[in-house]
Scaffold this active site. Structure first.
Site, mmCIF file in Angstrom:
data_model
loop_
_atom_site.group_PDB
_atom_site.id
_atom_site.type_symbol
_atom_site.label_atom_id
_atom_site.label_comp_id
_atom_site.label_asym_id
_atom_site.label_seq_id
_atom_site.Cartn_x
_atom_site.Cartn_y
_atom_site.Cartn_z
ATOM 1 N N LYS A 73 34.704 30.720 46.008
ATOM 2 C CA LYS A 73 34.259 31.463 44.816
ATOM 3 C C LYS A 73 34.288 32.987 44.987
ATOM 4 O O LYS A 73 34.457 33.712 44.017
ATOM 5 C CB LYS A 73 32.841 31.033 44.417
ATOM 6 N N ASP A 109 29.121 29.835 35.373
ATOM 7 C CA ASP A 109 27.957 29.094 35.886
ATOM 8 C C ASP A 109 26.670 29.499 35.163
ATOM 9 O O ASP A 109 25.913 28.655 34.683
ATOM 10 C CB ASP A 109 27.772 29.336 37.396
#
Ligand code: ATR
Length: 285
Positions: A73, A109
């Site tokens: 990420k 997210d």
């Protein structure tokens, strides 16, 4: 069944390992239901091969985008052409769009988590006092997004206190001055009038289901208590919260809505939330 032909567009998820990922089942079921010509594939890749893989994807005319998960990420960012403002503030990317060979990184997210609170509980974060447990990657996504969306106050506690201080300072500098780190008595005080409590750590996750990141005595009626853990669906934190008269929300919603936000960026279509929920509930047990 999804049929693959010369016009099929590819979506996927990059990570390592991927054998526990629910995303392929979730998105392919939606694709089938919507009758779209897409296919979502898991792509296991180790760090040393990430650069070459991303270059390859940029060269593929039929690739529309991909998710990025552990452990890439943060590392993925240096291979992208462009970064969305929120992803840049968070310092991590979970979604990439591919348009004419150009790669743009996003982070859905936190926004996914926010949507799940809005849609499942009818609660918006504007003007709310938020208490966040943890200061890792997930905490950054959730806390930064809360600040962007207008939370009044964000108190952060963490096992390693310095990391909570660092995250709060980052929020204050990059988004707006609303965040501070807490521990001990300060944490108790912040909890006494918190509207939303979010556990972003893995405490309470299977197999350690008897553990909780926050003792029940600190939970009170009027709070919304959220856990990003979805395995088990009802962690000890959420069980305690229910007993104390709080509203609760598990981590399944975040998984669903972060995926739906990514899907919209790639395809322009709204994903069928009920279908995604059914797929995930069956898989998560
Ligand atoms: P993620 O990207 O999933 O958020 P991470 O970046 O490794 O994962 O962050 C994990 C978070 O959970 C951290 O805040 C971590 O606390 P530390 O900063 O002190 O490491 C927290 N965490 C993990 N296990 C924990 C435990 N057993 N007790 C308390 N906090 C824990």
């Amino acid at each position: 069944m999804i049929s693959v032909n010369a016009g099929t567009k590819l979506l996927g998820i990059l990570g390592y390992p991927l054998k526990h990922s629910y995303s392929p089942a979730m998105h392919n079921t939606s694709i089938e239901e919507l009758g779209l010509n897409y296919l979502y594939v898991p792509i296991e890749v180790k760090d040393e091969d990430l650069r070459d893989l991303v270059k390859g994807i940029a060269a593929m005319k039929n690739f529309s985008g991909f998710n990025v998960t552990i452990p890439h990420k943060v590392n993925i960012m240096k291979y992208l052409d462009e970064l969305d403002e929120l992803a840049a503030a968070i310092g991590a990317v979970n979604t990439v769009t591919v348009r004419e060979g150009r790669l743009k990184g996003y982070n859905t997210d936190g926004i996914g988590f926010l949507r799940s609170i809005e849609k499942e509980k009818g609660i918006t974060v504007q003007g709310k006092k938020v208490f966040i447990i943890g200061s890792g990657g997930a905490a950054k996504g959730v806390a930064m997004t809360f600040a962007f969306e207008g939370a009044a106050e964000i108190a952060i506690t963490n096992r390693t206190y310095e990391k909570a201080v660092e995250l709060a300072e980052n929020i204050n500098r990059k988004v707006k001055k609303c965040s501070y780190a807490v521990s001990g008595k300060d944490a108790e005080e912040a909890l006494s009038d918190a509207d939303i409590v979010v556990n972003t750590t893995s405490v309470g996750m299977t197999p350690h289901i008897e553990e909780t990141p926050l003792e029940a005595e600190f939970l009170h009626r009027g709070m919304l208590v959220c856990d990003i853990v979805y395995n088990p669906l009802k962690t000890r934190l959420l069980q305690d919260a229910e007993k104390r008269g709080c509203q609760t929300l598990n981590g399944l919603g975040m998984l669903i809505y972060q995926g739906a936000e990514a899907f919209k960026l790639w395809t322009g279509y709204e994903e069928p939330i009920m279908t995604m929920k059914n797929v995930l509930s069956a898989l998560a047990g």
